[in-house]
Motif scaffolding. Structure first.
Motif, PDB file in Angstrom:
ATOM      1  N   ARG A 229       0.827  -1.215   0.000  1.00 44.84           N
ATOM      2  CA  ARG A 229       0.000   0.000   0.000  1.00 44.84           C
ATOM      3  C   ARG A 229       0.859   1.263   0.000  1.00 44.84           C
ATOM      4  N   SER A 230       1.997   1.221   0.661  1.00 44.40           N
ATOM      5  CA  SER A 230       2.904   2.370   0.616  1.00 44.40           C
ATOM      6  C   SER A 230       3.404   2.597  -0.808  1.00 44.40           C
ATOM      7  N   LYS A 231       3.733   1.520  -1.491  1.00 43.21           N
ATOM      8  CA  LYS A 231       4.175   1.619  -2.884  1.00 43.21           C
ATOM      9  C   LYS A 231       3.040   2.127  -3.769  1.00 43.21           C
ATOM     10  N   MET A 232       1.817   1.661  -3.493  1.00 42.91           N
ATOM     11  CA  MET A 232       0.662   2.070  -4.282  1.00 42.91           C
ATOM     12  C   MET A 232       0.410   3.576  -4.190  1.00 42.91           C
ATOM     13  N   ILE A 233       0.397   4.094  -2.961  1.00 46.40           N
ATOM     14  CA  ILE A 233       0.053   5.504  -2.787  1.00 46.40           C
ATOM     15  C   ILE A 233       1.175   6.422  -3.278  1.00 46.40           C
ATOM     16  N   ALA A 234       2.400   5.909  -3.295  1.00 47.08           N
ATOM     17  CA  ALA A 234       3.517   6.710  -3.798  1.00 47.08           C
ATOM     18  C   ALA A 234       3.397   6.990  -5.289  1.00 47.08           C
ATOM     19  N   GLY A 235       2.553   6.219  -5.985  1.00 48.62           N
ATOM     20  CA  GLY A 235       2.365   6.420  -7.416  1.00 48.62           C
ATOM     21  C   GLY A 235       1.447   7.564  -7.773  1.00 48.62           C
ATOM     22  N   TYR A 236       0.812   8.186  -6.779  1.00 46.73           N
ATOM     23  CA  TYR A 236      -0.104   9.298  -7.045  1.00 46.73           C
ATOM     24  C   TYR A 236       0.609  10.630  -6.854  1.00 46.73           C
ATOM     25  N   LYS A 237       0.318  11.565  -7.729  1.00 43.91           N
ATOM     26  CA  LYS A 237       1.025  12.836  -7.713  1.00 43.91           C
ATOM     27  C   LYS A 237       0.540  13.751  -6.595  1.00 43.91           C
TER      28      LYS A 237
END
Length: 464
Positions: A229-237
Motif C-alpha cells: 500500500r505504501s508503494k501504491m500511494i507513492a504512485g499518485y502525484k
C-alpha cells in the motif's frame, strides 16, 4: 443517452461504490461535491456494482459508468471480461445503427488488459497478491483507456487499488483521496485498535488477536500489505485527506505530504425542507447513528449504560439506533430482554430524509465510537438538525465538534463522563438548544458544499 460527452473529461473520479448502490458516509460525501462540480465541468465517475454488464447512468446529474465487479465463478473470468469489454465499447463508442467491432478486437483487448487473469475482484486482505490479476481492475483500466481523461482522481483505498498501475498508459495528473485508515492500518477492519486501546504506532500486535495460532505468519502478511500500500500511494502525484487527523497519521506513518479537502455537510436548504415540520418527541430520546459493529461501539455503550444505572435511577430514555448489523443487534436485544429502565429502538439503515427527521425529533445525538474514526459525518448531521452531540474524542471527531459549545467531547473509554454529559443535556433543554444552534452555525460555516468544492478544485488544479 448518447455519450460522446463522456470522452476526455476534465476530471474522471474512480470510486469502488457510488450512489444509488452504496450508503456509506464516504460515498455520500463524494457525491455531494460531485453533484455541484458536474455543473461546472466535464466530469465522469467510474464505479463498480453487482450487475452483469457495464451500464451508464446519470445520478443527480453526475455521469457514471457502472462496471460489474466480476463473475460469480472464477472459471468464467475470460469469457465474462470479453463480454463486458464488448458491451462497454457498444455503450461508449458505437453510433446508433453501427455494427460492433469484430470479435477478434476484443480478444486483442483482452490480451492487452488481462494476461494471467485469476481473480474476479481482489481480497482487501490479500491485495498484494490478488490485485494485479483481478477482473475489476482490468475493466477499470480499459475504461480509463477509452475515456482518455485529463485528470484521474481515485477516491479512497479501494479506488486507489483499482487504478494502481495506470501510469503504464496514463500520464496526466493523478490524485487519491484518503478517507479511512487502510493506508496506515493493514488489519482487515482498519480499526487501529488492539486490546481495546488505540494504536499510537504499528507493531502488528493485532496479529496475536487475529491469528493466535500463527502470529509470525500473520505479522509477515501484514507487512506485505503495508509495503504494497505504501508503494501504491507513492504512485499518485497528489494525496488528499478529509481532515487534520488523517493528515497527521498519513504524514507520520507514510512520510508523504497530504492536503486537506474537507467533507461537506448536506445541502442546508434541502435538509431544512425535510425537517421543517418535525417536532421533538415527548420524553427523552437519544440517537446513535452508524453500522452496528465493534468499531462504532454500540454494544459496550448499552452494557455500560446498564452499569451506569446501578449507581442510581435516571429518567427513562429511549435510544434510537440507526444502522445495520444483525450480529450486534441480536446481542443488544438479548441484553434488553428484561430491561425496563430504558428502551432501545432499532431503525436499520435509514435514507437521508428519514435520518434527518429522526435526528430532528430527538433531544441528543450520541457518538460512542471506539475506533479512531477517520472523519465521521454524524456531527455534521447533528449540527444541520440543530441537535447537540456527545462523543468520545477519537480520530477525526474532535475536528467537527466544539467542546462545551456544540457538544461534549469525552476521554475515550470514560463512559461515566459520557453518560453524565448526556444526562446534563437531557436535563437542561435550554443548554441543549444553545448547543444545537451553535452546532448548526458551525457546521454551515465550516463544512459547506461550496467550501469543499473550492478546496477540491484548488488542489486538483481545476480552478486555474
Amino acid at each position: 443517452m448518447r455519450v460522446r460527452h463522456f470522452f476526455e473529461p476534465d476530471l474522471l473520479v474512480v470510486s469502488e461504490t457510488y450512489p444509488p448502490y452504496s450508503v456509506g458516509g464516504a460515498e455520500t460525501s463524494l457525491h455531494i461535491v460531485l453533484k455541484q462540480l458536474s455543473v461546472r465541468m466535464r466530469l465522469n465517475v467510474i464505479s463498480l456494482y453487482d450487475g452483469a454488464l457495464p451500464k451508464l447512468e446519470q445520478v443527480d446529474g453526475v455521469n457514471v459508468v457502472f462496471l460489474p465487479k466480476g463473475p460469480a465463478s472464477e472459471k468464467d473470468l475470460r469469457a465474462s471480461l470479453i463480454v463486458s469489454l464488448r458491451h462497454l465499447y457498444l455503450l461508449l463508442c458505437m453510433e446508433p445503427g453501427q455494427s460492433p467491432a469484430e470479435p477478434d478486437i476484443f480478444e486483442m483487448i483482452y490480451m492487452r488488459t488481462a494476461r494471467g487473469l485469476k481473480h474476479a475482484h481482489f481480497d482487501v486482505n490479500k491485495d498484494y497478491r490478488d490485485l494485479a490479476d483481478s477482473f475489476s481492475r482490468a475493466l477499470v483500466h480499459e475504461t480509463l483507456r477509452v475515456l482518455k481523461p485529463v485528470r484521474v482522481h481515485a477516491d479512497n483505498y479501494r479506488a486507489a487499488a483499482l487504478c494502481w498501475g495506470m501510469s503504464a498508459f496514463f500520464s496526466g495528473q493523478s490524485s487519491v483521496m484518503i478517507r479511512d485508515n487502510r493506508f496506515v492500518c493493514a488489519r482487515s477492519n482498519n480499526s487501529m485498535v488492539v486490546g481495546g486501546k488505540i494504536c499510537a504506532s504499528c507493531d502488528r500486535s493485532c496479529a496475536a488477536e487475529d491469528s493466535p495460532k500463527d502470529v509470525e505468519g500473520k505479522k509477515s502478511e501484514l507487512k506485505k500489505i503495508q509495503d504494497f500500500r505504501s508503494k501504491m500511494i507513492a504512485g499518485y502525484k497528489r494525496v488528499l485527506v478529509t481532515g487534520p487527523h488523517l493528515k497527521r497519521i498519513t504524514e507520520e506513518h507514510l512520510g508523504i505530504k497530504a492536503r486537506i479537502v474537507r467533507n461537506p455537510s448536506d445541502d442546508v436548504q434541502m435538509v431544512d425542507s425535510m425537517i421543517s415540520v418535525v417536532a421533538q418527541t415527548p420524553g427523552r430520546s437519544v440517537v446513535v447513528i452508524g453500522m452496528l459493529n465493534e468499531n462504532k461501539g454500540q454494544l459496550p455503550f448499552v452494557k455500560k449504560y446498564i452499569d451506569y444505572l446501578r449507581a442510581g435511577p435516571q429518567p427513562f430514555v429511549t435510544f434510537h439506533f440507526a444502522g445495520r448489523g444483525d450480529r450486534i443487534r441480536k446481542q443488544i436485544e438479548s441484553l434488553m430482554e428484561k430491561e425496563k429502565r430504558f428502551a432501545v429502538v432499532f431503525h436499520d439503515f435509514l435514507g437521508r430524509e428519514d435520518l434527518f427527521r429522526l435526528i430532528r425529533s430527538s433531544h441528543v445525538v450520541a457518538c460512542p465510537t471506539i475506533w479512531p474514526e477517520p472523519f465521521g459525518r454524524v456531527p455534521l448531521e447533528a449540527g444541520l438538525c440543530g441537535r447537540p452531540i456527545v462523543s468520545f474524542a477519537v480520530g477525526g471527531l474532535p475536528g467537527s465538534i466544539q467542546h462545551e459549545k456544540t457538544g461534549f467531547l469525552v476521554k475515550p473509554g470514560d463512559y461515566r463522563a459520557f453518560f453524565d454529559h448526556q444526562q446534563k443535556l437531557l436535563d437542561d433543554p435550554e443548554m441543549a438548544y444553545a448547543f444545537g444552534s451553535a452546532g448548526r452555525e458551525f457546521i454551515c460555516s465550516t463544512y459547506s458544499v461550496d467550501a469543499s468544492c473550492r478546496e477540491l478544485e484548488a488542489q486538483l488544479g481545476l480552478s486555474e
